[in-house]
Write an enzyme that holds these catalytic residues in place. Structure first.
Site, PDB file in Angstrom:
ATOM      1  N   SER A 129      -3.006 -19.502   9.249  1.00  0.00           N
ATOM      2  CA  SER A 129      -2.353 -19.901   8.004  1.00  0.00           C
ATOM      3  C   SER A 129      -2.212 -18.718   7.044  1.00  0.00           C
ATOM      4  CB  SER A 129      -3.179 -20.994   7.321  1.00  0.00           C
ATOM      5  OG  SER A 129      -3.246 -22.136   8.143  1.00  0.00           O
TER       6      SER A 129
ATOM      7  N   GLY B  65       4.542 -18.135  21.574  1.00  0.00           N
ATOM      8  CA  GLY B  65       5.448 -18.650  22.611  1.00  0.00           C
ATOM      9  C   GLY B  65       6.211 -17.508  23.256  1.00  0.00           C
TER      10      GLY B  65
ATOM     11  N   ARG C 296       9.357 -57.349  25.045  1.00  0.00           N
ATOM     12  CA  ARG C 296       8.064 -57.735  25.587  1.00  0.00           C
ATOM     13  C   ARG C 296       7.519 -58.937  24.823  1.00  0.00           C
ATOM     14  NH1 ARG C 296       4.158 -56.922  29.753  1.00  0.00           N
ATOM     15  NH2 ARG C 296       2.098 -57.095  28.860  1.00  0.00           N
TER      16      ARG C 296
ATOM     17  N   THR D 279       0.935 -28.954  12.906  1.00  0.00           N
ATOM     18  CA  THR D 279       0.517 -27.560  12.719  1.00  0.00           C
ATOM     19  C   THR D 279       1.620 -26.532  12.940  1.00  0.00           C
ATOM     20  OG1 THR D 279      -0.301 -27.407  14.982  1.00  0.00           O
ATOM     21  CG2 THR D 279      -1.883 -28.071  13.300  1.00  0.00           C
TER      22      THR D 279
ATOM     23  N   GLU E 299       4.605 -24.181  12.445  1.00  0.00           N
ATOM     24  CA  GLU E 299       5.268 -23.630  11.258  1.00  0.00           C
ATOM     25  C   GLU E 299       4.489 -23.966   9.999  1.00  0.00           C
ATOM     26  OE1 GLU E 299       8.394 -22.077  10.505  1.00  0.00           O
ATOM     27  OE2 GLU E 299       8.550 -21.515  12.600  1.00  0.00           O
TER      28      GLU E 299
ATOM     29  N   ASP F 174       0.328 -25.311   8.776  1.00  0.00           N
ATOM     30  CA  ASP F 174      -0.478 -26.525   8.702  1.00  0.00           C
ATOM     31  C   ASP F 174      -0.044 -27.353   7.494  1.00  0.00           C
ATOM     32  OD1 ASP F 174      -3.267 -27.934   9.252  1.00  0.00           O
ATOM     33  OD2 ASP F 174      -3.122 -27.581   7.093  1.00  0.00           O
TER      34      ASP F 174
END
Lengths: 733, 733
Positions: free
Chosen positions: B284, B317, B450, B522, B524, B526
């Site tokens: 952060s 990533g 259902r 979380t 981009e 918190d």
């Protein structure tokens, strides 16, 4: 210039690194220091010449080390400091000793270090601040100041059966009894089956069948084992619960002597089984299961059959691979007459694991969790079992082919049967609390060590210093304690209930606590469905009067409610805002009780009004459904509150103050969450709820210093704290 | 006795099954019917002798078929009926025709069936009720009665860039673009990389860099693509966002022309990259990142280095496998002076995917979700990059080795840099809303089909008929609409903001909406951290006055607050309880605005009081943290409410009534959730909040009939509704 790097590569000089670093820390060596250190080095006859030269190279005031040289020394120091316990780096001497390259420093070195420290007058604080400002051990940690001994608290929480718990903990405290994350399901299942066999070999399977597999009445031990197993791999918990609790328990509680003979093999795992209740078409609504069990008097057999796809048994633990015998719930028909749902023992696999004729099985496949459990599906195609395979404690088919039961009402019979399964619901609630304890332990250990953001030039702020983070964790911690005590009381109630007695209230309490401990939301009954069961039980007394009807009954009911209100709501109480009052256990209990009884009275009145107006009872239930769920929650909350208050009252002097703070937090944060109801009702006036809102963060501050000890008291083995963040690696904090 | 089973095995007789079953349905054949059918059969010259015999065997009133024989016929009928559209089984003739074993029945058969129906007078209802009572199509479904055309609603929701959305939908509506659950991460990653290449080849990568890779200003299209991709595999969404949004976006927004030359290769995926901001020690708190970037003037290079374990880049990533170039955020030091965090382009792998010297990479491994993303770790060991690799829109190092920036304040420079990344936060919020729409579509489709529990001898109750289930799904549905409109407004605001202008308010709105759409808690940032960013922005105006201090400023502030209160709180409004008032959009907007402005004034007053008392500003922020988070939530809620109200106002007549109901539900269920605050404040008196509580379930009942159409309007391709329960297989309902 002599080679200053020798200082780093010469083992006998490494203990001097901290001292030299501090001497140069402000970028220049004080001439007095220089002279003193030089004289000191000259007086150490044990230093080898090369080492002496390297050391003196760092004492040349005219040629200070470059930032890069100093930085390399600093790196060595911080790397070493990061691996040490706080005591081992509490002084320059201690840190220097630790740097003696894996061996203890010589006596000469230690003496020289002590003298040098005297010469330089270097303060410890300087080292702590400069060398490792980011490693948390150096900084006073405000969250490790418990007022009590965590082991004493653990003893209190463990209660009875501490021996069983200790054995389960010992079993779990082994990293090899933890499946690595992402393990393929096949390997995970094999691993769990192995652990289950070990548990069985250690006698944990036999605990559940007092007087059959064991002489002792040890349901308490069985439940304690289950509760403690939830600290570990939850797949093992489920397999344990399915084999010994659901499957074995159905034989024990629904069967008679002729079935009990199987329990030794169930306990030893020679006979692995499953509990085939849920169907894909009917999970919650068990009364409408569609699998059929048709008695064929010609052969004396019962024919188990899956009439359509919706009737396939689904999500059955053990059905995909291991189960050889299934307790199958099916709609019994004898001589063309339907008798509702009963349980039957149906062999599904031979001892080699091959499916038997007429039985088809499927695998529920990969799941988001619990991949160590072989959940599966079962279809039966006119599978014939002997008449004796019906679990016949409550009803049986005679040799003459007639259906017999001591309980004449089919509804009562059905609930008697389901009632025997209440132990599973109690256990699942306990397991859920344990699982939440593990999560809390991980989160609180991390929050008491991880720092993020803060003022410039100061250590960052610990996560648990943030009020939002306190609110995220501390009320949940208080509630975990509350649920622990409430479940202990429920287990005692369950164990003390004589077999065959009316268990409806107990079932409702179990359903309520299971729904309140919401970790396992759908296991053993969807929570929304369970809360309605609680409410219907509470309304039971009223509904008897509904059927009798009449003005007198209603008057009675309202009079009763009025008494409650008059007794508990008075202008003084609604306005009191002082801390002593808000922390008064009697006030807290009264507030919870008032809410539960008011909601009960209102629900009864609303339903009565609608029924009197001719509404269909089913429509009435839908109409007041949200009210009933609120009532059930309030009732459970009041019970939990009472159990916590009783536990605080009965605790030792050494533990009572901390438990009392936790109980205050649980009570007041719950009341805060229900503020709207209390203010609308008038039981609290706005200033009172504002006073509660103000007090809750004060309780956070009171409890936070014990946060770590309060989770240590759960006694969770290290191997079960599976998240690396639980262990606060200083390198990554 | 002739063999009656011939009826089932003779293809030409199968069309007669429904008729014969109905004839025998009450266990006996009416003698008149028997005679009539016999005569009818005799008059059909086309029937072969064996078929005729088999048919007549079912017409022997003296020898009725056994329950088992009838049951076998019934099974064939229900199995067939279950596979048919309602129209195809609306009559005995239609059902019989469908049974003609895969081929169309002959003209003779059809004529015979029609005549037989006349003879028997069999009613359609009897068939429907008896043959397939459990299949939901037969029963009136109360939740499929929308007042509007879902396609028109979809058009409204899609807004601008409908073409981009249609292309993304077409791409996703392919089961092969969905990873099977539990796929090993290696295969999942390979699959996602393949899809990413396809998206790139279709031009979806180039959308994000107007004037560079595309002539058009098409940030809106890029964001629409991202938002729509969230209907599919979220791993693809993340890889798309990382490559084209974060990585490419950092080059586009933080770099200058010399870096923009790379964007064509970024868009074509020839140059895969990653965005290396987060470190394990600082997620952060980006300002305190520890990776160093030290300028070495001797070589004109910048040295990128990981000084300790806590400084490793983590959860990046693309870092584990694919990235060749990384945007690395690091603390810049030039000539011994520290200039704070800047971004640098650091090559990490060669085109063959081999790591470059000095770069170490690790794999974040298996995760609970997003296993198609190769999240990883990066360590740099004195990696040298040319001076030009610094992304230098806001600051640069000159050829002379000096640091230059047009923004003199380091703090402002840092926020200018972060401000350029606000588009990512807007996109993540949009993606979160899309993901919640998929979840809602699955849950509502299931809840409208259902059934579970209910009165005896009646179809069970649909899940969405239960008030608790309505409360679980319908407010969330209304809020998904609210967020859709709020995000559309935010995207418009973002796209219209001129480059280089003050984006602080926009950032706060993006942070707030990202935090409000809490699916991606979380990503981009918190959410708790983001809400504080919102609050600080709101206090911005006040805090300027804090520094100036003085009684006049405080008086100004309080006067402003008093105006708000006087204008908005009056005895009439606090007591009004009529439905027209509660559904009045002006009342709703005023209530949201009142709460936000009151919390703002209170927060400002509390902080001012503490600062005036000499408290440390950091301590003050901690002290009021919970208040600030509540303020931020209230502000976001007011913005979302306004956006929804504006959208309702601007909608077509055909859609406005339904949107208006949804907006009422969103507004009133939010106010209900904030009841405690409003009652304590006095803005609502208890009767008013009780009226709101009473109205909310009324809105449930109004909206439920459109529930299915409202999720159909999201336009989610079938292939994206990954849960089988979305498709209501009648066999398992």
């Amino acid at each position: 210039m002599p080679d200053r790097t020798l200082l780093l590569s010469t083992p006998e000089l490494r203990p001097f690194l901290p001292m030299l670093y501090v001497a140069w820390a402000d970028g220049r060596l004080d001439p007095n220091d220089e002279a003193a250190v030089r004289a000191h080095v000259a007086s150490q006859p044990w230093l080898k010449p090369a080492a002496r030269i390297a050391l003196e190279a760092w004492l040349d005031g005219a040629h200070p080390p470059s930032p890069s040289e100093l930085s390399r020394v600093r790196r060595v120091l911080t790397e070493t400091a990061g691996t040490l316990a706080p005591a081992a780096r509490s002084s320059l001497v201690a840190l220097g000793s630790a740097l003696a390259a894996g061996s203890r420093p010589s006596a000469d070195t230690t003496r020289a270090l002590n003298e040098l420290e005297g010469v330089l007058g270097a303060s410890e604080d300087a080292v702590a601040l400069d060398l490792a400002p980011q490693t948390e051990h150096e900084i006073e940690n405000p969250f490790e100041h418990a007022s009590f001994d965590p082991r004493a608290m653990q003893k209190l929480l463990d209660g009875k059966n501490a021996d069983v718990r200790a054995n389960v903990r010992a079993f779990l405290d082994d990293p090899s009894r933890r499946a690595p994350y992402g393990l393929p399901k096949e390997r995970h299942r094999a691993m769990v089956n192995g652990w289950l066999a070990e548990l069985s070999a250690r006698g944990f399977g036999a605990l559940g069948y007092p007087k059959v597999t064991t002489d002792r009445a040890d349901l308490g031990g069985f439940m304690a084992a289950f509760e403690t197993l939830a600290m570990g791999d939850l797949s093992l918990l489920v397999k344990y619960g399915v084999q010994f609790g659901l499957f074995g328990g159905s034989i024990y509680f629904l069967g008679t002597e002729r079935h009990h003979r199987l329990l030794a093999d169930v306990a030893s795992l020679k006979l692995p089984g499953c509990f085939a209740m849920s169907e894909v078409g009917h999970g919650s609504n068990v009364a409408d299961l569609e699998t059929t069990a048709t008695y064929d008097h010609a052969t004396g057999e019962i024919v188990i059959h899956t009439p359509r796809e919706a009737a396939r048994k689904d999500w059955i633990g053990g059905a995909a691979e291991t189960a050889q015998l299934a307790t199958v719930f099916a709609a019994l028909e004898v001589g063309g007459e339907k008798h509702g749902i009963h349980a039957f023992l149906v062999p599904v696999r031979d001892p080699k694991g091959e499916l038997l004729p007429g039985v088809r099985a499927g695998d529920a496949g990969h799941k988001m969790g619990l991949n160590g459990v072989d959940n599966g599906r079962l279809w039966f195609d006119h599978v014939r079992i002997p008449r004796d395979s019906m679990l016949n404690r409550f009803a049986s088919i005679t040799a003459e082919g007639t259906y017999e039961s001591e309980i004449s009402s089919p509804g009562k019979r059905f609930f008697a049967m389901l009632g025997t399964l209440v132990g599973g619901r109690v256990s699942v609630a306990s397991g859920a609390v344990t699982a939440s304890k593990v999560a809390l332990a991980i989160a609180i250990r991390y929050a008491t060590r991880r720092r993020q953001f803060g003022a410039t030039h100061a250590p960052e702020t610990l996560l648990l210093s943030y009020p939002t983070h306190q609110r995220r964790l501390l009320p949940a911690l208080a509630t975990a304690y509350a649920h622990s005590f409430a479940l202990e009381a429920l287990r005692d109630e369950y164990i003390a209930t004589p077999s065959g007695s009316d268990t409806r209230a107990l079932e409702a309490h179990a359903a309520g606590l299971k729904a309140d401990t919401d970790v396992f939301t759908t296991f053993e009954g969807d929570n929304t469905v369970l809360l309605q069961l609680v409410a219907r039980n509470l309304l039971g007394a009223y509904s008897a009067r509904f059927t009798r009807g009449g003005v007198r009954a209603l008057a009675e009911m309202l009079a009763e409610r009025a008494t409650v209100v008059v007794r508990q709501k008075n202008p003084l109480t609604t306005r009191l805002t002082d801390v002593a009052h808000l922390r008064d256990r009697n006030f807290q209990r009264a507030a919870f009780a008032y809410r539960a009884s008011t909601l009960l009275g209102e629900a009864a009145r609303r339903m009565k009004k609608r029924i009197d107006a001719g509404a269909d009872p089913q429509a009435v239930l839908l109409d007041v459904q949200e009210h009933l769920v609120a009532l059930a929650e309030a009732d459970v909350e009041a019970r939990v509150m009472n159990a916590f208050a009783n536990a605080v009252g009965g605790a030792d002097d050494a533990l009572r103050p901390e438990l009392s703070r936790l109980c205050d937090l649980h009570a007041l944060s719950t009341l805060e969450a229900r503020a709207a109801w209390f203010v609308e009702d008038g039981y609290f006036e706005p200033p009172k709820i504002r006073a509660i809102r103000k007090l809750v963060p004060v309780l956070f501050a009171e409890i936070a210093p014990s946060a770590r000890a309060l989770v240590d008291a759960f006694g969770i083995p290290d191997a079960c704290l599976a998240a690396p963040i639980a262990f606060g690696d200083p390198a990554t904090m």
